[in-house]
Design a protein around this motif. Structure first.
Motif, PDB file in Angstrom:
ATOM      1  N   ASP A  82       0.982  -1.280   0.037  1.00 60.88           N
ATOM      2  CA  ASP A  82      -0.063   0.122   0.113  1.00 60.88           C
ATOM      3  C   ASP A  82       0.950   1.282  -0.128  1.00 60.88           C
ATOM      4  N   TYR A 136       0.955   5.516   0.529  1.00 64.57           N
ATOM      5  CA  TYR A 136       0.314   6.786   0.929  1.00 64.57           C
ATOM      6  C   TYR A 136       1.375   7.931   1.290  1.00 64.57           C
ATOM      7  N   LYS A 153       6.417   9.969   0.356  1.00 66.52           N
ATOM      8  CA  LYS A 153       5.700   8.849  -0.348  1.00 66.52           C
ATOM      9  C   LYS A 153       6.067   7.621   0.770  1.00 66.52           C
TER      10      LYS A 153
END
Length: 110
Positions: A37, A39, A46
């Motif tokens: 994942d 985010y 990042k």
């Protein structure tokens, strides 16, 4: 498959498939799956986060896993969450969460 307990994941296998053959002719396959994942944190950086999942399969699905999966293979799975506990060698109770694979889709080129 019931919609009440359903998991869908896409990721990469983290090791070779482990196989257990039962005396009655049944088969169990186990493998770990990494999902990623991405985010952006509060600083604007990042961040990539990897989660590891324990997959188990029985019967025909286990046979397919044994034949076609190797470490690093991209797959999609659907199944249900299962929970179990056991005692380790030191007598400590351990809990484990697994995904019992009911559908398997081979992705990528491996």
């Amino acid at each position: 498959m019931s919609l009440r307990n359903r998991v869908s994941l896409i990721g990469y296998t983290g090791k070779e498939v482990e196989i257990v053959n039962f005396e009655n002719g049944g088969i169990k396959a186990s493998v770990s799956l990494a999902t990623n994942d991405h985010y952006t944190n509060a600083k604007g950086e990042k961040v990539e986060e990897t989660q590891w999942h324990n997959l188990v399969a029985y019967g025909k699905t286990a046979e397919i896993m044994q034949k076609y999966l190797s470490k690093g293979r991209e797959i999609a799975v659907e199944g249900k969450l299962t929970y179990r506990s056991y005692e380790d060698k030191e007598g400590v109770k351990r809990n484990i969460t697994e995904i019992r694979v009911e559908e398997l889709l081979l992705l990528g080129n491996k």
